[in-house]
Design a protein around this motif. Structure first.
Motif, mmCIF file in Angstrom:
data_model
loop_
_atom_site.group_PDB
_atom_site.id
_atom_site.type_symbol
_atom_site.label_atom_id
_atom_site.label_comp_id
_atom_site.label_asym_id
_atom_site.label_seq_id
_atom_site.Cartn_x
_atom_site.Cartn_y
_atom_site.Cartn_z
ATOM 1 N N ARG A 9 73.036 -6.722 -11.566
ATOM 2 C CA ARG A 9 73.441 -8.119 -11.621
ATOM 3 C C ARG A 9 72.294 -9.104 -11.447
ATOM 4 N N ALA A 10 71.086 -8.587 -11.217
ATOM 5 C CA ALA A 10 69.922 -9.462 -11.055
ATOM 6 C C ALA A 10 68.671 -8.648 -11.350
ATOM 7 N N VAL A 11 67.586 -9.351 -11.616
ATOM 8 C CA VAL A 11 66.307 -8.693 -11.892
ATOM 9 C C VAL A 11 65.231 -9.361 -11.040
ATOM 10 N N ARG A 108 72.960 -15.018 -18.317
ATOM 11 C CA ARG A 108 73.194 -15.608 -16.997
ATOM 12 C C ARG A 108 72.960 -14.592 -15.875
ATOM 13 N N ILE A 109 71.922 -13.797 -16.050
ATOM 14 C CA ILE A 109 71.508 -12.847 -15.027
ATOM 15 C C ILE A 109 70.401 -13.502 -14.205
ATOM 16 N N PRO A 110 70.605 -13.717 -12.909
ATOM 17 C CA PRO A 110 69.576 -14.387 -12.102
ATOM 18 C C PRO A 110 68.315 -13.535 -11.964
ATOM 19 N N ALA A 167 71.998 -3.803 -6.489
ATOM 20 C CA ALA A 167 72.396 -4.357 -7.785
ATOM 21 C C ALA A 167 71.267 -5.148 -8.438
ATOM 22 N N CYS A 168 70.070 -5.099 -7.847
ATOM 23 C CA CYS A 168 68.894 -5.767 -8.402
ATOM 24 C C CYS A 168 67.977 -4.729 -9.043
ATOM 25 N N GLU A 218 70.097 3.257 -21.154
ATOM 26 C CA GLU A 218 70.924 3.150 -19.947
ATOM 27 C C GLU A 218 70.753 1.798 -19.280
ATOM 28 N N LEU A 219 69.503 1.331 -19.208
ATOM 29 C CA LEU A 219 69.258 0.027 -18.587
ATOM 30 C C LEU A 219 69.829 -1.107 -19.423
ATOM 31 N N GLU A 220 69.685 -1.017 -20.740
ATOM 32 C CA GLU A 220 70.300 -2.015 -21.610
ATOM 33 C C GLU A 220 71.788 -2.127 -21.323
ATOM 34 N N ALA A 221 72.444 -0.990 -21.194
ATOM 35 C CA ALA A 221 73.894 -0.992 -20.958
ATOM 36 C C ALA A 221 74.223 -1.575 -19.606
ATOM 37 N N ARG A 222 73.451 -1.230 -18.586
ATOM 38 C CA ARG A 222 73.768 -1.691 -17.231
ATOM 39 C C ARG A 222 73.464 -3.175 -17.034
#
Length: 227
Positions: A9-11, A108-110, A167-168, A218-222
Motif C-alpha cells: 500500500r506504500a513505497v 494513489r499509492i503514497p 505493507a510498505c 508479482e510486485l506489479e500485481a501486489r
C-alpha cells in the motif's frame, strides 16, 4: 505474517544509489577524505560497511576516536562539498524512476524517501531535479537517532505514511540499507547500482532489479492490482 500475495500500500525509497545512481561520487569523495587524513579505505570498503550510516556515525569509526562537534561538522562538510561538486554535472534520476513514481501517483499509492543524506545533498537531488513534490514525505537522518542498518529511518517513513511497515515496499541499493528495511519489517527490492545481486539477497532483499524499467510480475500485481 504477511502473505506473499498481500497488497502493498506504500513505497519507501532510499535516495542515493537508488533513485539516483550517484554512489560512485560519494565513494570517491570518502576515499579522498580518508587519504587526506592518512587513512586507507577503498570505495568498496565504504560501500559495503558504511553506506547508509550518518556522517556522525561514520567519521568516528574511520578515525578511531570521538570527534568534537566542530571537527565532525568540518570534515563532513568537506566531504559533502566534494561529493556535490563531483556529482552535480551528472544529476539525473535512475533509469525508469520517473515513470515508476508517476505510476504510483496515478494509482494513489503514497511514497516516502528514507535517506541518511544531509540536507544539502537532499536539496541537490530533490530540488535540483524538481521531484520533491512527487513524494508524500521525505525522512532525513536528523529525524532518527540511529542510521542504517538500524530500522529506525524506515519505521519513521512508514509512520509518516500511516501504513504498516509490512505493507510498505522498500527500494535499496546498499547492504546496510537492505538490512534496515528488512528489520523494519518491509519487503525489500535490491537495486544493483552499487552492490551485487548476491550480496543484496544475502542482506535480505526479496527481489533484485537493475533499475525501475521493469518490476517482477508479482510486485506489479501486489502494487497495482485493482482493490
Amino acid at each position: 505474517m504477511t502473505s506473499s500475495m498481500d497488497s502493498l500500500r506504500a513505497v519507501v525509497f532510499d535516495m542515493d544509489g537508488t533513485l539516483v545512481d550517484n554512489m560512485v561520487f560519494h565513494n570517491q569523495a570518502w576515499v579522498a577524505l580518508a587519504r587526506k587524513l592518512g587513512l586507507s579505505m577503498t570505495a568498496e570498503d565504504f560501500q559495503n560497511h558504511h553506506a547508509g550510516k550518518k556522517n556522525e556515525e561514520i567519521l568516528p569509526v574511520l578515525l578511531g576516536r570521538p570527534l568534537l562537534h566542530d571537527e565532525l561538522n568540518q570534515l563532513a562538510e568537506e566531504k559533502e562539498n566534494h561529493y556535490r561538486t563531483l556529482y552535480r554535472p551528472h544529476l539525473r534520476l535512475h533509469h525508469g524512476a520517473e515513470s515508476f513514481i508517476n505510476r504510483l501517483r496515478e494509482a494513489r499509492i503514497p511514497t516516502a524517501i528514507a535517506t541518511a543524506a544531509p540536507q544539502g545533498n537532499r536539496e541537490l537531488v530533490l530540488d535540483g531535479l524538481g521531484i520533491r513534490p512527487l513524494f508524500t514525505r521525505v525522512v532525513g537522518a536528523e529525524e532518527v537517532t540511529r542510521g542504517k542498518p538500524w530500522p529506525d529511518i524506515f519505521l519513521a517513513a512508514a509512520k509518516a505514511l500511516d501504513v504498516e511497515p509490512s505493507a510498505c515496499l522498500a527500494f535499496e541499493d546498499a547492504i546496510l540499507g537492505v538490512r534496515s528495511a528488512r528489520d523494519a519489517g518491509m519487503p525489500v527490492v535490491g537495486v544493483t547500482t552499487t552492490t551485487s545481486a548476491e550480496q543484496l539477497r544475502e542482506a535480505g532483499a526479496q527481489w533484485i532489479v537493475p533499475d525501475f524499467t521493469s518490476l517482477p510480475p508479482e510486485l506489479e500485481a501486489r502494487l497495482f492490482r485493482a482493490p
